[in-house]
Design an enzyme around this catalytic site. Structure first.
Site, PDB file in Angstrom:
ATOM      1  N   GLU A  24      47.445  17.925  10.043  1.00  0.00           N
ATOM      2  CA  GLU A  24      46.729  17.264  10.529  1.00  0.00           C
ATOM      3  C   GLU A  24      47.156  16.605  12.180  1.00  0.00           C
ATOM      4  OE1 GLU A  24      44.759  18.270   6.884  1.00  0.00           O
ATOM      5  OE2 GLU A  24      46.646  17.394   7.517  1.00  0.00           O
TER       6      GLU A  24
ATOM      7  N   HIS B  12      36.110  14.501  -0.327  1.00  0.00           N
ATOM      8  CA  HIS B  12      35.209  15.276   0.522  1.00  0.00           C
ATOM      9  C   HIS B  12      33.948  14.569   0.870  1.00  0.00           C
ATOM     10  CE1 HIS B  12      37.682  18.314  -1.634  1.00  0.00           C
ATOM     11  NE2 HIS B  12      37.636  19.031  -0.529  1.00  0.00           N
TER      12      HIS B  12
END
Length: 697
Positions: A427, A497
């Site tokens: 990321e 999530h």
């Protein structure tokens, strides 16, 4: 005094260049000494030296090209700046914090370089974090050079990107991520590792199992140069080789050069506390300026008397520069909030009920807007994990991926692999490369696959992207749209999530945040985001992507939603609910329930963007209703609702007929099992109960 004949050379180098570089080395050292003296007088407020690096950097500067190549330096690169044409006065203007400091206008501490006219990119302090943006800059160079028509973008065919760091910073993960991409893509990046043996007080032997030049040996396509950077002539020869290799476009290079650190790490450090007398004496004997002086005298380029004259002249140059810098104006404290961000001028127009195209859901609106904006602006590039459709070799025979949620499906087919492509699962790498591309004038749109995994990119978001405009006093900007799926209500998403956490990013000055709840707002905000010159965190709630209630006619291309402009989703007179994201629909349902069961008229405001947020709309509504309830999905403690509630209580106290209330998630992570998730996240009944309680005051 030795007479230097015009055209004479020593070891293939003109005498004039040798004397000029010796002079600059002496000026660089004199600048260190002057800053340390001024710091003791409280006229300079911090000091960090470039002493011991002079020979290496001046030798490299001879083959680097200011305003042609691009530079991501670190704080010891003082002599490189002099070699690129930065004046002693310009350097000291930063040291004294003058408003005339061209690097930052007094906003950054000394030796945090940034000179837009010479392509020296504004420098941050976190060690090693500049490496990934440097790779993104080189990526942009390749992209722009093949598209010379792009507005506001220029590139040279054989430019390179220089990035430097100390050997201690090679322990940072971002350094290794940058190497991975530079080698995979064969980018023209020159990594310069100046090894003075210490990361503040930690010796190299405690940092890594081997010298960095050995540790990077497994990177295919990386040319590695290991040499003594204290020796000007070696640095001149080997540096020229390394630069020529990278400039030829065959791939990156890494220089690992030994240097010295005759002074402590900074004004806040005393190296005699952890380095022996013998070690420091050996360093003094190998001082690069002393070694260069000896070599030039021995070769007859100058004699001892002239060498001492040059040193004295250098001190005088710096003394004159110091007087000029100390007399320069200081910044106006009223300017401190300038250059945090600048919003684009866009106007929201009213949509007629029958205006627009096909009725689309939230996710489809995002996909269509990405296609629309990429078609209109070739500077936009979309990249991240899984965002492309497939490898080009198989693309014609498969449906294509296009992101976990399908929002980038078809972009690769429509615009090619240069404009929609996959990245490593890293990321920081994704966002850092976007930063480097944005600095070059592109409009990158990186995607972080799930908000829950954004944290490795936090350094690049907070320390690099968000600070660029402010720390450079507006000389550089970072126009990038970071798209991030966020949120819960998924049934089975669990902790990794389903989380929100937008308030953490709302706390970062310089970062704009959009959080739409319906299709037309997603399109309008995304269009506006691509017109921003500052980084945008564009949050796309996963639960909303395909919900029927998010559907709208896809708005015309001239429909924009300005940042900081909320929307009244339901008018009411008794209670104001301020919300955004997935809790907008739940608030609307709660409002309908109260109206049907209790006769309470509830106004629901969708903020749409959090930075900035629409204070005027909230104030107008609360001024009518006298009651405010703030609802969000994030945890209650320090959630963004706390900011809204505090502002309402502070600024609208006289309008309130009841205390400000908040509804948010419980202060825990989101659970996997559906009944646990329902108990954690705000539900319609939770919102209705809170609004009912307020209405009863």
């Amino acid at each position: 005094m030795t007479q230097t004949l015009e055209g004479s050379t020593h070891r293939g180098i003109p005498h004039e260049e040798l004397i000029d570089d010796f002079t600059l080395a002496c000026i660089s050292r004199a600048l260190d000494d002057r800053e340390m003296a001024l710091q003791k007088q409280s006229k300079v407020f911090f000091q960090i030296s470039g002493a011991g690096h002079e020979a290496l950097l001046l030798a490299l500067a001879r083959n680097l090209r200011p305003a042609y190549d691009w530079f991501f330096p670190y704080y010891r690169d003082r002599s490189l700046m002099l070699g690129l044409g930065i004046t002693p006065t310009e350097i000291l203007l930063q040291a004294v914090g003058s408003s005339e400091d061209p690097a930052s206008g007094g906003r950054q501490m000394p030796c945090h370089w940034g000179y837009a006219a010479k392509n020296v990119v504004t420098q941050s302090s976190p060690t090693g974090s500049q490496c990934i943006p440097a790779v993104g800059c080189a990526e942009a160079s390749r992209y722009i050079s093949r598209r010379p028509h792009l507005p506001g973008c220029t590139a040279q065919g054989d430019e390179l990107t220089y990035v430097s760091l100390g050997e201690g910073a090679t322990s940072e993960g971002e350094f290794w991520e940058s190497l991975n991409t530079a080698c995979t893509l064969h980018l023209p990046v020159l990594f310069v590792v100046a090894d003075n043996g210490y990361a503040i007080s930690v010796p190299s032997s405690d940092q890594s199992p081997a010298p960095i030049s050995e540790m990077v040996a497994g990177f295919r396509g990386l040319d590695v140069y290991r040499f003594d950077g204290r020796d000007y002539f070696t640095a001149r020869r080997e540096g020229a080789r390394a630069i020529a290799h990278v400039r030829a476009g065959v791939g990156p290079g890494l220089i690992h050069a030994t240097v010295t650190r005759p002074y402590s790490h900074s004004a806040a450090d005393t190296q005699s506390k952890y380095r022996s007398v013998e070690e420091l004496a050996d360093e003094a004997e190998h001082d690069p300026i002393l070694q260069l002086q000896r070599a030039l005298v021995q070769a007859g380029v100058l004699d001892e008397a002239r060498a001492e004259e040059i040193k004295a002249e250098a001190k005088q140059v710096v003394a004159d520069a110091a007087r000029e810098a100390l007399a320069a104006p200081r910044p106006d404290p009223l300017t401190v909030t300038e250059q945090v961000y600048v919003l684009p001028e866009v106007k929201e127009r009213t949509l007629d009920p029958d205006e627009g195209g096909d009725v689309v859901a939230f996710g489809e609106a995002i996909k269509r807007t990405l296609h629309e904006q990429m078609d209109a602006d070739e500077r936009i590039r979309v990249f991240g994990e899984d965002v492309a459709d497939a490898r080009e070799q198989v693309l014609s025979n498969v449906e294509g991926k296009g992101g976990v949620f399908g929002t980038t499906h078809g972009l690769q087919r429509a615009f090619g692999i240069a404009r929609c492509f996959n990245t490593p699962l890293a990321e920081a790498n994704i966002i850092g490369r976007a930063v480097g591309q944005a600095i070059r004038g592109l409009r990158p749109a990186p995607e972080i696959q799930f908000f829950d995994y954004i944290w490795p990119a936090m350094q690049q978001i907070k320390s690099e992207a968000a600070t660029i405009r402010w720390r450079s006093n507006g000389a550089f900007t970072c126009p990038t749209v970071m798209r991030v799926p966020i949120g819960g209500y998924l049934t089975g998403g669990s902790i990794w999530h389903s989380q929100c956490g937008e308030s953490i990013f709302a706390h970062v000055p310089g970062l704009l945040i959009a959080f739409p709840s319906r299709a037309r707002d997603a399109a309008g905000l995304l269009r506006t985001a691509f017109r921003c010159e500052d980084p945008v965190l564009f949050l796309e709630h996963k639960h909303l992507l395909r919900q029927p209630y998010t559907k709208d006619p896809f708005p015309p291309s001239d429909y924009f939603v300005p940042f900081g402009k909320g929307d009244i989703r339901k008018a009411g007179d008794d209670v104001t609910i301020v919300t955004y994201g997935a809790t907008v629909e739940k608030s609307l349902k709660a409002a309908a329930q109260l109206e049907a069961e209790d006769g309470v008229s509830v106004e629901v405001i969708d903020l749409r963007s959090l930075v900035p947020w629409d204070r005027e709309l909230v104030a107008e509504s609360v001024g009518r209703t006298g009651r405010a309830l703030v609802v969000h999905e994030d945890v209650l403690t320090c959630g963004f609702g706390a900011e809204v509630a505090a502002w309402v209580a502070d600024e609208l106290f006289s309008d309130l007929d009841a205390p400000v209330r908040r509804v948010g998630a419980k202060d825990t992570c989101v659970a996997y099992e559906p009944s646990l998730e329902a108990a954690i996240l705000p539900q319609v009944d939770d919102i209705a109960d809170a609004a009912r309680s307020l209405a009863s005051y």
